[in-house]
Design a protein around this motif. Sequence first.
Motif, mmCIF file in Angstrom:
data_model
loop_
_atom_site.group_PDB
_atom_site.id
_atom_site.type_symbol
_atom_site.label_atom_id
_atom_site.label_comp_id
_atom_site.label_asym_id
_atom_site.label_seq_id
_atom_site.Cartn_x
_atom_site.Cartn_y
_atom_site.Cartn_z
ATOM 1 N N LEU A 75 13.897 22.026 50.846
ATOM 2 C CA LEU A 75 13.132 22.440 52.020
ATOM 3 C C LEU A 75 13.583 21.692 53.273
ATOM 4 C CD1 LEU A 75 9.537 22.687 50.468
ATOM 5 C CD2 LEU A 75 11.064 24.564 51.114
ATOM 6 N N ALA A 76 13.822 20.374 53.109
ATOM 7 C CA ALA A 76 14.229 19.583 54.268
ATOM 8 C C ALA A 76 15.592 20.031 54.782
ATOM 9 C CB ALA A 76 14.252 18.105 53.893
ATOM 10 N N TYR A 77 16.529 20.238 53.895
ATOM 11 C CA TYR A 77 17.870 20.634 54.334
ATOM 12 C C TYR A 77 17.856 22.055 54.893
ATOM 13 C CZ TYR A 77 22.923 20.731 54.447
ATOM 14 O OH TYR A 77 24.232 20.800 54.863
ATOM 15 N N GLY A 78 17.011 22.937 54.301
ATOM 16 C CA GLY A 78 16.923 24.295 54.827
ATOM 17 C C GLY A 78 16.375 24.304 56.244
ATOM 18 N N GLU A 79 15.421 23.422 56.547
ATOM 19 C CA GLU A 79 14.859 23.339 57.903
ATOM 20 C C GLU A 79 15.913 22.884 58.889
ATOM 21 O OE1 GLU A 79 12.123 23.684 60.944
ATOM 22 O OE2 GLU A 79 12.135 24.455 58.891
ATOM 23 N N LEU A 80 16.710 21.876 58.485
ATOM 24 C CA LEU A 80 17.780 21.399 59.364
ATOM 25 C C LEU A 80 18.793 22.507 59.644
ATOM 26 C CD1 LEU A 80 18.440 17.843 57.878
ATOM 27 C CD2 LEU A 80 17.280 18.400 60.017
ATOM 28 N N SER A 81 19.144 23.246 58.571
ATOM 29 C CA SER A 81 20.106 24.331 58.756
ATOM 30 C C SER A 81 19.540 25.423 59.663
ATOM 31 C CB SER A 81 20.491 24.909 57.390
ATOM 32 O OG SER A 81 21.385 25.974 57.534
ATOM 33 N N ARG A 82 18.227 25.737 59.480
ATOM 34 C CA ARG A 82 17.609 26.784 60.298
ATOM 35 C C ARG A 82 17.622 26.404 61.776
ATOM 36 N NH1 ARG A 82 13.078 28.229 62.727
ATOM 37 N NH2 ARG A 82 12.189 26.184 62.408
ATOM 38 N N LYS A 83 17.307 25.124 62.111
ATOM 39 C CA LYS A 83 17.317 24.680 63.497
ATOM 40 C C LYS A 83 18.719 24.742 64.089
ATOM 41 C CE LYS A 83 13.267 21.671 63.177
ATOM 42 N NZ LYS A 83 12.755 20.276 63.310
ATOM 43 N N ALA A 84 19.748 24.327 63.257
ATOM 44 C CA ALA A 84 21.124 24.355 63.763
ATOM 45 C C ALA A 84 21.553 25.781 64.094
ATOM 46 C CB ALA A 84 22.071 23.739 62.735
ATOM 47 N N TRP A 85 21.194 26.749 63.225
ATOM 48 C CA TRP A 85 21.559 28.132 63.503
ATOM 49 C C TRP A 85 20.752 28.697 64.682
ATOM 50 C CZ3 TRP A 85 25.710 30.609 62.261
ATOM 51 C CH2 TRP A 85 26.425 30.230 61.130
ATOM 52 N N LEU A 86 19.522 28.252 64.831
ATOM 53 C CA LEU A 86 18.723 28.722 65.951
ATOM 54 C C LEU A 86 19.360 28.311 67.272
ATOM 55 C CD1 LEU A 86 16.170 30.045 67.090
ATOM 56 C CD2 LEU A 86 14.995 27.851 66.785
ATOM 57 N N GLU A 87 19.823 27.041 67.334
ATOM 58 C CA GLU A 87 20.479 26.573 68.554
ATOM 59 C C GLU A 87 21.774 27.336 68.806
ATOM 60 O OE1 GLU A 87 21.043 22.435 68.057
ATOM 61 O OE2 GLU A 87 18.899 21.916 68.133
ATOM 62 N N ARG A 88 22.554 27.554 67.735
ATOM 63 C CA ARG A 88 23.856 28.206 67.912
ATOM 64 C C ARG A 88 23.685 29.668 68.326
ATOM 65 N NH1 ARG A 88 29.057 27.227 66.413
ATOM 66 N NH2 ARG A 88 28.407 25.228 65.554
ATOM 67 N N ILE A 89 22.775 30.374 67.647
ATOM 68 C CA ILE A 89 22.612 31.806 67.959
ATOM 69 C C ILE A 89 21.966 31.986 69.331
ATOM 70 C CG2 ILE A 89 21.467 33.929 67.210
ATOM 71 C CD1 ILE A 89 21.755 32.919 64.348
ATOM 72 N N SER A 90 21.035 31.077 69.661
ATOM 73 C CA SER A 90 20.391 31.164 70.970
ATOM 74 C C SER A 90 21.408 30.950 72.081
ATOM 75 C CB SER A 90 19.269 30.130 71.073
ATOM 76 O OG SER A 90 18.280 30.379 70.097
ATOM 77 N N ALA A 91 22.372 30.019 71.851
ATOM 78 C CA ALA A 91 23.389 29.739 72.874
ATOM 79 C C ALA A 91 24.425 30.850 72.955
ATOM 80 C CB ALA A 91 24.064 28.411 72.575
ATOM 81 N N ARG A 92 24.752 31.459 71.843
ATOM 82 C CA ARG A 92 25.846 32.439 71.870
ATOM 83 C C ARG A 92 25.645 33.457 70.750
ATOM 84 N NH1 ARG A 92 32.174 31.319 70.443
ATOM 85 N NH2 ARG A 92 32.977 33.347 71.121
ATOM 86 N N PRO A 93 24.853 34.497 70.968
ATOM 87 C CA PRO A 93 24.719 35.563 69.951
ATOM 88 C C PRO A 93 26.014 36.354 69.849
ATOM 89 C CG PRO A 93 22.878 35.552 71.505
ATOM 90 C CD PRO A 93 23.918 34.666 72.087
ATOM 91 N N LEU A 94 26.358 36.760 68.632
ATOM 92 C CA LEU A 94 27.610 37.479 68.400
ATOM 93 C C LEU A 94 27.338 38.753 67.600
ATOM 94 C CD1 LEU A 94 30.071 34.612 67.414
ATOM 95 C CD2 LEU A 94 29.959 35.836 69.581
ATOM 96 N N GLN A 95 28.218 39.729 67.876
ATOM 97 C CA GLN A 95 28.196 40.957 67.071
ATOM 98 C C GLN A 95 29.641 41.336 66.797
ATOM 99 O OE1 GLN A 95 26.245 44.322 68.852
ATOM 100 N NE2 GLN A 95 26.615 45.652 67.101
ATOM 101 N N VAL A 96 29.984 41.488 65.520
ATOM 102 C CA VAL A 96 31.345 41.860 65.091
ATOM 103 C C VAL A 96 31.260 43.255 64.501
ATOM 104 C CG1 VAL A 96 33.309 41.298 63.662
ATOM 105 C CG2 VAL A 96 31.906 39.458 64.622
ATOM 106 N N VAL A 97 32.090 44.153 65.067
ATOM 107 C CA VAL A 97 32.040 45.551 64.658
ATOM 108 C C VAL A 97 33.400 45.947 64.113
ATOM 109 C CG1 VAL A 97 31.647 47.934 65.417
ATOM 110 C CG2 VAL A 97 30.327 46.059 66.419
ATOM 111 N N ARG A 98 33.369 46.692 62.987
ATOM 112 C CA ARG A 98 34.603 47.271 62.415
ATOM 113 C C ARG A 98 34.383 48.770 62.254
ATOM 114 N NH1 ARG A 98 38.590 49.536 60.845
ATOM 115 N NH2 ARG A 98 40.095 48.764 59.261
#
Length: 907
Positions: free
Chosen positions: A741-764
């Motif tokens: 649970l602790a590591y999942g929370e850390l990972s969730r916050k890291a992805w929240l910061e990254r996606i909030s700063a730069r959302p991406l969409q890859v299309v094929r």
Amino acid sequence: MSDISTNTSPPVRRRTHIDYSPYTALFRLIQAGAGIGIIIFGMQLLRSFSLQVLVVIFFLLVGLVLAQIGYLQFRQEKRKQSMLLTTTALVILFAAPILILENAEGYLITGGVLAVIITSSYLGEYRMQRLGAAAVFLLLSLVAASASVFFRFDINSSPVVSIFLPAVTLILGLTAVYLLIRQIQRSRIRVRLIASFIIVAVLPLAIAAGAASTIGSKATIDSAIDLMEAVVNLKEAALTSWLDEMSMSLANEVTADPGGRDIASLLIESPDTERYETILDAQRSQLINSLRTGRDFEDLLVLDRTGTVVLSTDRTLERMVFGNEPFFQKALKGKTISPITIIDSLGGKVLLVSVPVYSDDQLVGVLAGNAPLSKLSDIMRQGGDIGQSGEVYLVASDFTYMTGTRSTGYIPQESMTLTRGAIDAILGKQDGAGAYENTQELEVIGAYRWLPELGAAIFAEQSRAEVFSPTIATIVVNSAISLALIATTVVFGLVVSNSIGKPLGVLTKITQDVTTGNLELEAPVSHRNDEISILASSINLMTAQLRMVIENLEQRVAERTKEVEARNTQLIIASQLSNTITTILDVDELVQQIVDLIQDRFKLYYVGLFLVDNINQYAVLKAGTGEAGLEMIARNHRIKLGEGMIGWSILNSKARISQQVAEDPVRLSIAFLPQTQSEAAIPLRSRGQVIGALTIQSEAPFAFDEATTATFQTMADQIAVAIDNARLFEEVQRTLETSKLAYGELSRKAWLERISARPLQVVRNDQGVSVVGLQGHTARVSPDEYPESQTHTGNGAIHVPITVRGSVIGYLHAQKPQDYSHWNDEEREMLLTLTEQLGIALESARLFEDTLTRAERERLIGQIANRVRETLDIETVLKTAVVEMQSAMDLHEVEVHMSPNNGQETL
């Protein structure tokens, strides 16, 4: 009560192996003996070079190598090859040196036979092999002893060698006696008795006879040698006396003066004068008259200073020149005797006596006399009686006889002798004595003396057989007496051993029959009150007691069998219970299963399981059987540590048994269990600690013995380990869940910061792959905004959430062509699997990028810090800092201000 435990470990089967230590010691003994022999003979070789000694060293080296190879073969368990190589090594070590060693045959043959027997006793599997090896060695030794191919080295000439060989023989003899005694000790009593009598009789007699024979033989040889040396001294004195007489006779001829016409006058007178002829005729008559009256010489010669014969009793010799002959040269130097030499003009070998002739102290010539060689034979024959085979003779420097000999076919002055004594005396120019072979290859005891004046050697010899004939007669008499004593002792030993061995044999047969089950036999008891009679009575008493014991044995065996079967049943049940409880990891379920299984399998009245609380003050009932167990658990039944059987067992870490509970003052009575008659409290021990106790109760008294309690203790230890493992499993599960649970929370916050700063969409799609930044898009990372699983829109599109450690970080949108709008189960399962792998890969990439960013930041900080520290000037430090920070962080402007704070003075 003591702690009860049982050892159920299976017996260890050990692999039998051969003890190589006796065999190693045997081979090391052979190698040590050969090595010491090489050293001793090497010392002898350095002291006086001898080809025979060199050959002995070669034999020892070969034997040493073969013995080592034989040992290696034995280590490989190749006994036949080992025995063959070792026996060959012993033949080379003991039999081969007999060919070239004198007076060593007895030691080598005896020692070799003993060595072969000792070695064969270790290596041979059958008695005939040992006897065969010894017989072969003895045959080869006798052949080597009778051979006379080489000149032999006398071991008596070297004190070290003469001591070494007897010492080796003695050691081998003692070793053989030791092995014989050990063999006898393993034999039957009758054999040991007979062997003991024989050893007691034979060994002292053999030692005494051997010592007497050795001492007598040595004394005989010494006496014979003394006699030979005395004869040689006598003959040397006789020769010296005769030669002195010859010299005096010549000296008298020189000084004789027949009217002033002596030899000196002849030599100084001129040959052309009439006086010279007168003196010549007078001296010739004088010399001829001396030969006729004295007969000391065969011819007399007068030589001038050049060696020319001026006058001779044999006129054919006159005018001959002998200036280079030894007799003339020695006379010029004042010596009267010259060695026996060959002068063809004088008839071959001659012995010349010569004296110088002086006139007014001036050397003017030499007077020489040709001594009769027959006189030498007369001197050798006269006196010095040394038996029927004894003889004294003279040998010239060319090894020819100068006098007669008993050897047939040998002519004086023509026949040669090449005995060891002749070689030592003539080539070695030395005196000596000892045993050797004469020209007829007969063993003789002889003494020899080198006479340098004559250039010859005197020999006095006597046949060894004649020398030893008195000693042999004495040995024969002593041997006959010894054999008679040995025979008497053997007969006496047989009588005594039969009187002891036969009754013992009967008793042995009876005891063997008794061991097979025939208990009706009785040993015969004699009227004599000796040890055998007492033993027979004891055997009869023993069989009677055995009959009594066997009558009750079946009942005892049945009882013991019943106990063993019960014990085996308990062990089987304990094993089954152990297999069951190891599969349960829930503590509450585990303890209840334990008490139920124990009660059911062992048919007990009640079973309860207590565990120690967290503060180590009480033992709390965690599981119990029946309604009594449920009621006590509902009432939170507990017992203070140290009280009752449960508290005592936990505190002392020992099992406590109460065969009659009413008489046990420690036990606590429980109203819920009124029918309990016997009880046992078993501690639950795990990893060195007592975590609780198990109570087992029965409705019958004396239900728990030590064996049963030991079984329950073993089972309780297994139960404690299972409970401990279940507890640990629960703790690990809780720890893992918390970490997850602790590591999942850390990972969730890291992805929240990254996606909030730069959302991406890859299309094929059909146009290729494109990456689109979602400007102004707010990242959605809450799993509530996404479906929990795949969502099928119905128009060929499907949405799959991308999750990392339980947090949704995005989604996968897949669109099928219009003609293929349906997604089957297999396609959806594959898409879900790929999406899971995509989430793992994205998390790994994020971690890697974070690591690189952190490493780059640490590098820049270190680089700026290093540049700032390069100088101690404050202004330079500030300039360097702003330049490096602007460059590293790509800033538009960097300023550093240094001023007082609010105008206040600062430090």
